[in-house]
Design an enzyme around this catalytic site. Sequence first.
Site, PDB file in Angstrom:
ATOM      1  N   ILE A  32       1.163  -0.999  -0.115  1.00  0.00           N
ATOM      2  CA  ILE A  32      -0.387   0.284   0.059  1.00  0.00           C
ATOM      3  C   ILE A  32       0.402   1.032   0.156  1.00  0.00           C
ATOM      4  O   ILE A  32       1.579   1.336   1.090  1.00  0.00           O
ATOM      5  CB  ILE A  32      -0.924  -0.476   1.462  1.00  0.00           C
ATOM      6  CG1 ILE A  32      -2.131  -1.153   1.125  1.00  0.00           C
ATOM      7  CG2 ILE A  32      -1.666   1.271   0.924  1.00  0.00           C
ATOM      8  CD1 ILE A  32      -2.531  -1.782   2.790  1.00  0.00           C
ATOM      9  N   PRO A  33       1.097   1.882  -1.014  1.00  0.00           N
ATOM     10  CA  PRO A  33       2.367   2.754  -1.113  1.00  0.00           C
ATOM     11  C   PRO A  33       2.174   4.049  -1.037  1.00  0.00           C
ATOM     12  O   PRO A  33       2.165   5.040  -1.529  1.00  0.00           O
ATOM     13  CB  PRO A  33       2.406   2.650  -2.866  1.00  0.00           C
ATOM     14  CG  PRO A  33       1.524   2.553  -3.248  1.00  0.00           C
ATOM     15  CD  PRO A  33       0.167   1.982  -2.091  1.00  0.00           C
ATOM     16  N   CYS A  34       2.291   3.989   0.642  1.00  0.00           N
ATOM     17  CA  CYS A  34       2.685   5.662   1.090  1.00  0.00           C
ATOM     18  C   CYS A  34       3.698   6.309   1.027  1.00  0.00           C
ATOM     19  O   CYS A  34       3.359   7.653   0.590  1.00  0.00           O
ATOM     20  CB  CYS A  34       1.775   5.419   3.017  1.00  0.00           C
ATOM     21  SG  CYS A  34       3.208   3.831   3.546  1.00  0.00           S
ATOM     22  N   HIS A  35       4.993   5.892   0.626  1.00  0.00           N
ATOM     23  CA  HIS A  35       4.964   6.305   0.309  1.00  0.00           C
ATOM     24  C   HIS A  35       5.258   7.275  -1.117  1.00  0.00           C
ATOM     25  O   HIS A  35       6.505   7.913  -0.977  1.00  0.00           O
ATOM     26  CB  HIS A  35       6.902   5.439   0.094  1.00  0.00           C
ATOM     27  CG  HIS A  35       6.645   3.871  -1.621  1.00  0.00           C
ATOM     28  ND1 HIS A  35       6.117   3.350  -1.076  1.00  0.00           N
ATOM     29  CD2 HIS A  35       7.182   4.586  -2.325  1.00  0.00           C
ATOM     30  CE1 HIS A  35       5.952   2.825  -2.202  1.00  0.00           C
ATOM     31  NE2 HIS A  35       6.436   3.292  -3.093  1.00  0.00           N
TER      32      HIS A  35
END
Length: 161
Positions: free
Chosen positions: A123-126
Amino acid sequence: MQTTYYKTPIGIAEIIGDKSGIQSVAVLDENAISDKLLNLETPECLQECVSQLEEYFTGKRIDFNLKLNPKGTSFQKKVWEELLNIPFNTTRTYLEQSKALGDVKAIRAVASANGKNPIWIIIPCHRVIGSDGSLTGYAGGIWRKKWLLAHENPVKQQALF
């Protein structure tokens, strides 16, 4: 719940889940886990996650196809689901993320939910950055966020002539 550990270029990934899906992927510092834990056999329900993470880190995967089961509030889950819409090699600001969720005024709540994302990388919160382009707000450390964004958008050498 089953747990496994996988060594990545940015630390040791601790992966927790079961047949209902991946509940957590956290990146720990190298010295946080003993070699004994690193060498344990990966439970069957987590093998595909390890395989897909390995493909991601070796540049062979740009999206994940895993059953996810993060624990959080309904608002947090809504924010995390929206994070999945940010394509590989793309960033979005916290303001854009709030707009995508339908509430520009929820920017702080969205940022807080991003910070509580239990399934890093997948889950690409970056991929969420400050409106000024700054790499703000990454629980694993700004250096990891910078590394992940550079990994997804490597600088290509241009021809000199």
